[in-house]
Design an enzyme around this catalytic site. Structure first.
Site: not given
Ligand code: PDD
Length: 294
Positions: A32, A153, A186, A210
């Site tokens: 996703y 992801k 993270e 991620l």
């Molecule tokens: N979450 N780490 C994890 C585990 C995440 O699920 C996310 C993002 C990030 C930050 O990634 P980005 O900067 O690309 O949004 C880091 C999204 C927004 C979600 O699952 O809704």
């Protein structure tokens, strides 16, 4: 009514249905993305589409669309949902699963057609960018119990969901995670930055976290002004001794953390390095909004 995209058609979200034999439902077998947009324009779309493509390759799912087609789906979902959601801040959620098979089995089936789903949702307004107005987060600190493929992801998010809930059960808004060596990986849905001895650190990319797009945009926006972010291991001791801690994600942008478990971060207030980082990030973001195909 929210407009969704399902297998090449735009439909009302309520009418978007898939088979219970979809491997996304049975196995969490899919990828996703969440792509933010402000005022109808995307932020970091190229990077999001590249990460999605890399994830599909790892799962050996053929990317069903060209980049142009994805851009058109994302733009259409933003424009169709913007008015209905009455928001200038729209997130586009995309999901591709391996597809539907009528017999459940672990092996990747051959000749299966991926299921493609997307919809638009209202993002929270970006964080206030001054120390006295921004709401700092209180977070939990827990052992990372997820798998060794956190760089993908994947829709298999149960580990993340359980860690988020762990924090919520303690009255916290997120959970920062530590690996077996007591180093920060993270948070359950964000990346982590730490300011220590006036230097900015974030964990180096590997299978434990991620590769967040916001993380990269923050690093880029600081680098443009000659400010380095050191990508390296961050120990628990360093985290708890930090002047500042921030979480980054597409929905949180850069949000300061004011407490970790029972420990107060720095002065207990968002700090000056965060203030500088959010200012530079916003400047960089406006450039991206003018050139949405970055
Ligand atoms: N979450 N780490 C994890 C585990 C995440 O699920 C996310 C993002 C990030 C930050 O990634 P980005 O900067 O690309 O949004 C880091 C999204 C927004 C979600 O699952 O809704």
């Amino acid at each position: 009514m929210t407009t969704a995209f399902l297998n090449n058609a735009y439909v009302p979200l309520e009418q978007a249905t898939i088979s219970p034999m979809d491997r996304g439902f049975l196995f969490g077998d899919g990828i996703y993305e969440v792509i933010p947009s402000h005022y109808g324009r995307t932020i970091g779309i190229n990077a999001h589409l590249q990460r999605m493509d890399a994830g599909l390759q790892e799962l050996q799912i053929k990317n069903p669309f060209t980049k142009d087609k994805w851009v058109s789906v994302i733009d259409t979902l933003i424009s169709k949902n913007r008015e209905h959601l009455a928001s200038d801040y729209i997130g586009v959620y995309l999901q591709i699963t391996r597809g539907t098979q009528m017999t459940r089995g672990h092996a990747f089936p051959e000749n299966i057609t991926p299921t493609i789903f997307g919809y638009g949702f209202s993002l929270p307004a970006p964080p206030q960018c001054t120390i006295d107005q921004v709401a700092g987060l209180q977070v939990a600190l827990e052992k990372d119990r997820r798998w060794e493929r956190c760089h993908i992801k994947s829709t298999s998010l149960l580990g993340n969901v359980m860690h988020f809930e762990q924090g919520r059960a303690q009255g916290k808004q997120e959970t920062i995670l530590l690996n077996r060596n007591d180093e920060v990986t993270e948070a359950s849905s964000c990346n982590v930055f730490v300011v220590h001895d006036n230097t900015i650190y974030t964990p180096a990319l590997d299978y434990q976290l991620l590769p967040g797009i916001t993380r990269q945009l923050v690093i880029n926006s600081l680098a443009r002004e000659g400010i380095d972010v050191v990508e390296t291991a961050i120990s628990k001791a360093m985290l708890l001794d930090a002047q500042e801690v921030w979480l980054t994600s597409s929905s949180k942008e850069i949000t300061p953390v004011v407490s970790i478990a029972e420990h107060t971060v720095g002065t207990g207030m968002p700090g000056p390095v965060w203030q500088q980082a959010i200012t530079l990030f916003n400047r960089y973001k406006f450039r991206l909004l003018k050139n949405p195909l970055f």
